[in-house]
Design a protein around this motif. Structure first.
Motif, short mmCIF file in Angstrom:
data_model
loop_
_atom_site.label_atom_id
_atom_site.label_comp_id
_atom_site.label_asym_id
_atom_site.label_seq_id
_atom_site.Cartn_x
_atom_site.Cartn_y
_atom_site.Cartn_z
N HIS A 48 0.84 -1.18 0.00
CA HIS A 48 0.00 0.00 0.00
C HIS A 48 0.88 1.24 0.00
O HIS A 48 2.01 1.23 0.49
CB HIS A 48 -0.95 0.03 1.21
N SER A 49 0.36 2.31 -0.60
CA SER A 49 1.10 3.56 -0.70
C SER A 49 0.79 4.44 0.51
O SER A 49 -0.12 4.13 1.30
CB SER A 49 0.73 4.29 -2.00
N PRO A 50 1.53 5.55 0.67
CA PRO A 50 1.32 6.39 1.86
C PRO A 50 -0.10 6.89 2.01
O PRO A 50 -0.57 7.12 3.13
CB PRO A 50 2.30 7.54 1.64
N GLU A 51 -0.81 7.08 0.88
CA GLU A 51 -2.16 7.63 0.94
C GLU A 51 -3.15 6.66 0.29
O GLU A 51 -4.09 7.07 -0.38
CB GLU A 51 -2.21 8.98 0.23
N GLN A 52 -2.93 5.37 0.49
CA GLN A 52 -3.76 4.37 -0.18
C GLN A 52 -5.21 4.48 0.25
O GLN A 52 -5.55 4.25 1.41
CB GLN A 52 -3.25 2.96 0.15
N GLY A 53 -6.08 4.87 -0.68
CA GLY A 53 -7.50 4.89 -0.41
C GLY A 53 -8.12 3.54 -0.71
O GLY A 53 -7.43 2.56 -0.97
N ALA A 54 -9.42 3.49 -0.68
CA ALA A 54 -10.12 2.25 -0.99
C ALA A 54 -9.93 1.90 -2.46
O ALA A 54 -9.95 2.78 -3.33
CB ALA A 54 -11.60 2.40 -0.67
N ASP A 55 -9.73 0.63 -2.74
CA ASP A 55 -9.64 0.17 -4.13
C ASP A 55 -10.95 0.44 -4.85
O ASP A 55 -12.03 0.38 -4.26
CB ASP A 55 -9.33 -1.33 -4.18
N LYS A 56 -10.83 0.71 -6.16
CA LYS A 56 -12.04 0.82 -6.96
C LYS A 56 -12.78 -0.51 -6.95
O LYS A 56 -12.16 -1.57 -7.03
CB LYS A 56 -11.69 1.20 -8.40
N THR A 214 11.68 5.32 -4.51
CA THR A 214 10.88 6.16 -3.63
C THR A 214 9.40 5.87 -3.86
O THR A 214 9.02 5.31 -4.88
CB THR A 214 11.18 7.65 -3.86
N PRO A 215 8.54 6.27 -2.92
CA PRO A 215 7.11 5.95 -3.05
C PRO A 215 6.43 6.70 -4.19
O PRO A 215 6.87 7.76 -4.64
CB PRO A 215 6.53 6.39 -1.70
N ALA A 216 5.32 6.13 -4.65
CA ALA A 216 4.40 6.77 -5.58
C ALA A 216 2.98 6.44 -5.15
O ALA A 216 2.74 5.39 -4.55
CB ALA A 216 4.65 6.27 -7.01
N ASN A 217 2.06 7.34 -5.45
CA ASN A 217 0.65 7.11 -5.12
C ASN A 217 -0.02 6.36 -6.28
O ASN A 217 -0.65 6.96 -7.14
CB ASN A 217 -0.05 8.44 -4.86
N HIS A 218 0.17 5.06 -6.29
CA HIS A 218 -0.33 4.26 -7.41
C HIS A 218 -0.64 2.86 -6.91
O HIS A 218 -0.88 2.66 -5.72
CB HIS A 218 0.72 4.26 -8.52
N TRP A 219 -0.65 1.88 -7.80
CA TRP A 219 -0.82 0.49 -7.40
C TRP A 219 -0.34 -0.41 -8.53
O TRP A 219 0.24 0.06 -9.52
CB TRP A 219 -2.27 0.16 -7.04
N SER A 220 -0.57 -1.70 -8.41
CA SER A 220 -0.09 -2.65 -9.41
C SER A 220 -1.15 -3.69 -9.68
O SER A 220 -2.01 -3.95 -8.84
CB SER A 220 1.20 -3.33 -8.90
N ALA A 256 3.17 15.01 -0.30
CA ALA A 256 4.23 14.59 0.62
C ALA A 256 5.35 13.82 -0.08
O ALA A 256 6.53 13.97 0.27
CB ALA A 256 3.65 13.74 1.75
N ILE A 257 5.01 13.00 -1.09
CA ILE A 257 6.05 12.21 -1.75
C ILE A 257 7.03 13.12 -2.49
O ILE A 257 8.22 12.79 -2.60
CB ILE A 257 5.46 11.16 -2.69
#
Length: 354
Positions: A48-56, A214-220, A256-257
């Motif tokens: 999970h990322s630093p600001e991981q919201g709910a998955d779609k 470094t972190p990114a606000n994304h997913w895989s 923040a990232i």
């Protein structure tokens, strides 16, 4: 196959390319890519990322697909720049956009490919999904010797397994990817050696050149059941030529990232940032910046120069093919910044510091 069926398959491939089919991922109870210990960004099953919201969820994916009113793209959108034939080595810094999010970075005598995609489609399917509207800005045969390949994450518009396997066979580069992506890559060539790292870790590429994750606000996701089971990242390249910060995909979040990169490494000499695949905002905002967000990120980084990618080659979302470049100019004007400080690169376009 009937036209409606073809459109359905193409839409499904587009969503899979963006990782948007992860609503089904929660059915899987074991991670097929990574079995390391729990950490601040890994719960034992998913990252999970630093600001991981709910998955779609499925209803949101269906809502987007059924209500799409995006601008059509032409079948062919040729770049105004001819295909580049890069020199074998560059002592300073030379950056070329191959297309979408694929770059050749030549720095301090080393040649680095980032997210190389040379195929006709950014898709798990050969016959459907996003098809490129312009050829690669460097022909594969014209690549110089490749020393390193950096993979930001496993979506199909960033990780093209057959291309990375071919590069491995032809050049034996150092391949650097976030945790878990080595398993995916070795599925295309089991002899491939991949250096995997977590956020905050570093790989020494030799010659006073290092790459930091470094972190990114994304997913895989590569399929319907593996959402967030391999890590994603941004990269910071440090060398005698300074600091180059590269993001494949990210949402702006609270910024923040970007502040963290500037605090740890200092303001980058160069930031390569995504500016496309952002509409509709209600769906894309958490994981994809729009040009206005990207200009905000530039300010947070304090970067001397920015280059924009992730637009103009594969139609992934709803904005028109030229809208990211137009919106970037408007955002720079609104911020009182010169347009040449943040360029929307096109395939084959070369940038070198002046």
């Amino acid at each position: 196959m009937k036209r409606r069926s073809l459109l359905t398959v193409a839409s499904a491939a587009t969503v899979m390319t963006l990782g948007g089919v992860g609503y089904a991922a929660h059915r899987r109870s074991r991670n097929p890519y990574y079995d390391g210990p729990k950490s601040e960004n890994f719960d034992g099953l998913r990252f999970h990322s630093p600001e991981q919201g709910a998955d779609k969820d499925l209803s949101e994916v269906i809502r987007w697909q059924l209500t799409r009113k995006g601008e059509r793209w032409p079948t062919h959108v040729p770049s105004p720049f001819p295909a580049d034939k890069p020199p074998e080595r560059v002592d300073a810094l030379r950056v070329v956009l191959i297309g979408h999010a694929s770059y050749l970075v030549q720095v301090a005598g080393r040649n680095i490919l980032i997210d190389p995609v040379f195929g006709k489609r950014a898709s798990p399917l050969r016959f459907a999904g996003p098809k490129r509207v312009n050829p690669p800005g460097i022909a594969y045969a014209d690549l110089p010797p490749i020393d390193a390949v950096l993979i930001t994450h496993n979506h199909y518009d960033h990780l093209e397994g057959p291309t990375v396997a071919r590069l491995w066979q032809d050049h034996q580069p150092t391949i650097v990817a976030p945790l878990g992506n080595d398993v995916i890559l070795r599925g295309y060539d089991d002899s491939m050696m991949v250096e995997t790292r977590n956020w905050g870790e570093t790989v020494d590429l030799g010659g006073d050149l290092a790459v930091h994750l470094t972190p990114a606000n994304h997913w895989s996701a590569r399929g319907v059941n593996d959402r967030r089971m391999a890590l994603w990242c941004a990269f910071v390249l440090t060398s005698v030529e300074g600091v180059h910060y590269h993001v494949g995909d990210t949402g702006l979040g609270d910024g923040a990232i970007f502040r963290a990169v500037a605090e740890r490494f200092g303001p980058p000499n160069l930031a390569t940032l995504p500016i496309g695949a952002y509409e509709p905002r209600w769906f894309m905002k958490p994981q994809h910046m729009n040009p206005e967000d990207a200009v905000t990120a530039l300010g947070l980084l304090g970067a001397a120069q920015a280059l924009g990618h992730h637009w103009g080659t594969f139609r992934l979302t709803d904005e028109g093919v030229e809208r990211p470049a137009e919106a970037l100019d408007a955002a720079l004007d609104a911020a009182g910044l010169p347009r040449d400080r943040f360029l929307a690169l096109r395939p084959g376009q070369v940038w070198m510091p002046t």
